[in-house]
Design an enzyme around this catalytic site. Sequence first.
Site, PDB file in Angstrom:
ATOM      1  N   ALA A  93       0.811  -1.258   0.102  1.00  0.00           N
ATOM      2  CA  ALA A  93       0.125   0.262   0.110  1.00  0.00           C
ATOM      3  C   ALA A  93       0.862   0.962  -0.093  1.00  0.00           C
ATOM      4  O   ALA A  93       0.404   2.333  -0.340  1.00  0.00           O
ATOM      5  CB  ALA A  93      -0.978   0.033   1.033  1.00  0.00           C
ATOM      6  N   LYS A  94       2.000   1.126   0.322  1.00  0.00           N
ATOM      7  CA  LYS A  94       3.264   2.364   0.456  1.00  0.00           C
ATOM      8  C   LYS A  94       2.600   3.343   1.142  1.00  0.00           C
ATOM      9  O   LYS A  94       2.514   4.734   0.678  1.00  0.00           O
ATOM     10  CB  LYS A  94       3.412   2.514  -1.038  1.00  0.00           C
ATOM     11  N   ARG A  95       1.895   3.068   2.184  1.00  0.00           N
ATOM     12  CA  ARG A  95       1.208   4.268   3.049  1.00  0.00           C
ATOM     13  C   ARG A  95       2.468   5.175   3.847  1.00  0.00           C
ATOM     14  O   ARG A  95       3.718   4.540   4.047  1.00  0.00           O
ATOM     15  CB  ARG A  95       0.262   3.873   3.989  1.00  0.00           C
TER      16      ARG A  95
END
Length: 273
Positions: A93-95
């Site tokens: 998700a590369k949050r």
Amino acid sequence: MEQLIQQIKKKQSLLCVGLDTDRNKIPPHLLKEEDPLFAFNKAIIEATHSFTVAYKPNTAFYEAHGEAGWRALKKTIDYLNTHHPDIFTIADAKRGDIGNTSTMYAKAFFEEMAFDSVTVAPYMGRDSVEPFLAFEHKYAILLALTSNEGASDFQTQKLTEEELYKKVLQTSLTWRNSDRLMYVVGATKAEFLKEIRKIVPHQFLLVPGVGAQGGSLEDVCQYGLNDRYGLLINSSRGIIYASQGEDFAEVAREKAQELQREMEKLLSTVKVK
């Protein structure tokens, strides 16, 4: 983490299959299904799980379809947790945001979706990552040195005499619960792995870029393996889209098995504690 290590040992595999499920690329006959994304994922999982120790859905491919996409993602993770609970799961998700926002992202993926880990961008620093590390038995996978062309814009730029990615690695080790950190290191940057292992000798590295992006499996294993394996090597397109026909799952199984056999040879020399 012990469960993941046991899976690697049992299957003699480091394989992580990326479920970057694009509705425009899945076999056309699946579009007749009530939920084409989940139908595709389920078939891929059942075809490849014997050779796989982790699955990594890229959430963008589900978010793009709104509510229906989120349902497909939830059904996918529920299916994995019910039928293959020993396999490690990664929400790609590369949050990365501060304080309460990061906590809410962590709750979404760790509690609501029940993933084992989530990829996180480090640009905003400690207070954007530590909320993910507050969850026991869950892991944040920090973007350290990625495989994309634009990685050189920042990651390999030197701050005085040291590249930025090294500063990210070193600083992250000072954060609370840093033992719950893993790191993304692109396979196309395999020559950097020797230096990375000097900084993070014990952590797991998630390595995309083998196969379609040109990364060398042998180089990654040579420089990245440690005495607890320490690697998850991701393959997405090379497995899940190996065939566009009705035999897509069977061909995916063959591709996964090919990679697993290569990994087994490379793992034969590893002495694991």
